[in-house]
Design an enzyme around this catalytic site. Structure first.
Site, PDB file in Angstrom:
ATOM      1  N   SER A 118       0.705  -1.173   0.047  1.00 26.69           N
ATOM      2  CA  SER A 118       0.096  -0.123   0.032  1.00 26.69           C
ATOM      3  C   SER A 118       0.620   1.242   0.085  1.00 26.69           C
ATOM      4  O   SER A 118       0.410   2.251  -0.323  1.00 26.69           O
ATOM      5  CB  SER A 118      -1.088  -0.131   1.131  1.00 26.69           C
ATOM      6  OG  SER A 118      -0.240  -0.370   2.253  1.00 26.69           O
ATOM      7  N   HIS A 169      -0.832   5.609   6.940  1.00 25.68           N
ATOM      8  CA  HIS A 169      -0.273   5.745   5.328  1.00 25.68           C
ATOM      9  C   HIS A 169       0.059   7.150   4.701  1.00 25.68           C
ATOM     10  O   HIS A 169      -0.416   7.945   5.593  1.00 25.68           O
ATOM     11  CB  HIS A 169      -1.245   5.100   4.481  1.00 25.68           C
ATOM     12  CG  HIS A 169      -1.351   3.566   4.449  1.00 25.68           C
ATOM     13  ND1 HIS A 169      -2.250   2.855   5.333  1.00 25.68           N
ATOM     14  CD2 HIS A 169      -0.663   2.582   3.902  1.00 25.68           C
ATOM     15  CE1 HIS A 169      -2.057   1.642   5.332  1.00 25.68           C
ATOM     16  NE2 HIS A 169      -1.168   1.346   4.359  1.00 25.68           N
TER      17      HIS A 169
END
Length: 270
Positions: A46, A252
């Site tokens: 990711s 993230h």
């Protein structure tokens, strides 16, 4: 009629010239193969697909590939002959081996990858730290560190060897993971500083293993930790999401983290 010695010298000269001509032709024939290796493949998890950066490509589905991710930004600026955006949210080393290498070939000249965090249990560790308190967090972090230090290396080696085998002409750039937290920082709520320090320490262990295996494979390594310094969670200019909804974007890089934290290092190494 020429003397025998003159004939032999002439014969030798012709043979040498022919050999040189064949060698030159061989070099000329080999050159286009290297020159044509200008495709780019972006592999990994990711952090390479761009989860957290928004503007997801609809056809990427649950892989959540973003046009704000560093691979997409790089290809937009550099126009490689082909672009295989295979990175996928949640990917492990096994996933790279099973589903991300089909686009590699002798024409692939550049490969980027972030991988290893999910093998070490990144998501479950963060879930434990957020929901179960400091003691449980430290235990989960210790488990993740132990995995990284004792079991991750051969998994990375297998991925790197497969990339080299499938893309023998490629320059491969391996990128790592940033510290998530500035400690102490401006966060007044959430997990303890003890947990935050432990999570950063686990990133150091993980990044250290990745750096060593990348070097062993002969690949370039980009350490993004310095680029994210001052931009961690709990800083005044964070390039990383804290706990968010949707939950999968938590921890993230934001679009700024992709363009300011990952892209410059990759561009320098590419």
């Amino acid at each position: 009629m020429r003397p025998p010695r003159a004939r032999s010298l002439r014969t030798l000269s012709v043979a040498l010239l022919s050999a040189l001509g064949l060698a030159a032709a061989g070099i000329a024939a080999a050159a286009p193969a290297g020159a044509s290796a200008s495709g780019y493949a972006a592999l990994g998890d990711s952090y390479s697909s761009g989860v957290g950066a928004g503007n997801y490509i609809s056809s990427s589905g649950s892989c959540e590939r973003s046009t704000n991710a560093y691979p997409y930004l790089w290809q937009s600026s550099n126009a490689p002959s082909s672009f295989d955006f295979a990175a996928c949210s949640g990917a492990t080393t096994a996933d790279v081996l099973s589903s991300q290498l089909s686009g590699l070939n002798s024409s692939t000249g550049l490969v980027s990858i972030t991988i290893g965090g999910n093998d070490a249990g990144f998501s479950s560790t963060m879930e434990t730290c957020v929901l179960e308190g400091t003691s449980a967090c430290l235990s989960a972090v210790s488990t993740a560190e132990n995995f990284a230090n004792t079991q991750l290396a051969p998994k990375l080696d297998a991925v790197y060897a497969a990339i080299h085998a499938d893309a023998p002409n490629a320059h491969v750039v391996v990128l790592d993971y940033p510290h998530l937290y500035q400690v102490p920082g401006s966060c007044w709520f959430g997990i303890s500083d003890t947990s935050r320090n432990a999570i950063n320490g686990a990133a150091d262990d993980l990044d250290g293993v990745i750096a060593k295996r990348a070097a062993n494979a002969g690949f370039s390594f980009v350490d993004v930790r310095s680029a994210f310094t001052g931009h961690e969670i709990c800083s005044n200019d964070s390039w990383l999401h804290s706990t968010t909804f949707p939950i999968d974007e938590s921890y993230h890089p934001t679009a700024a983290g992709q363009s300011g934290g990952y892209l410059p290092g990759f561009t320098s190494a590419a």
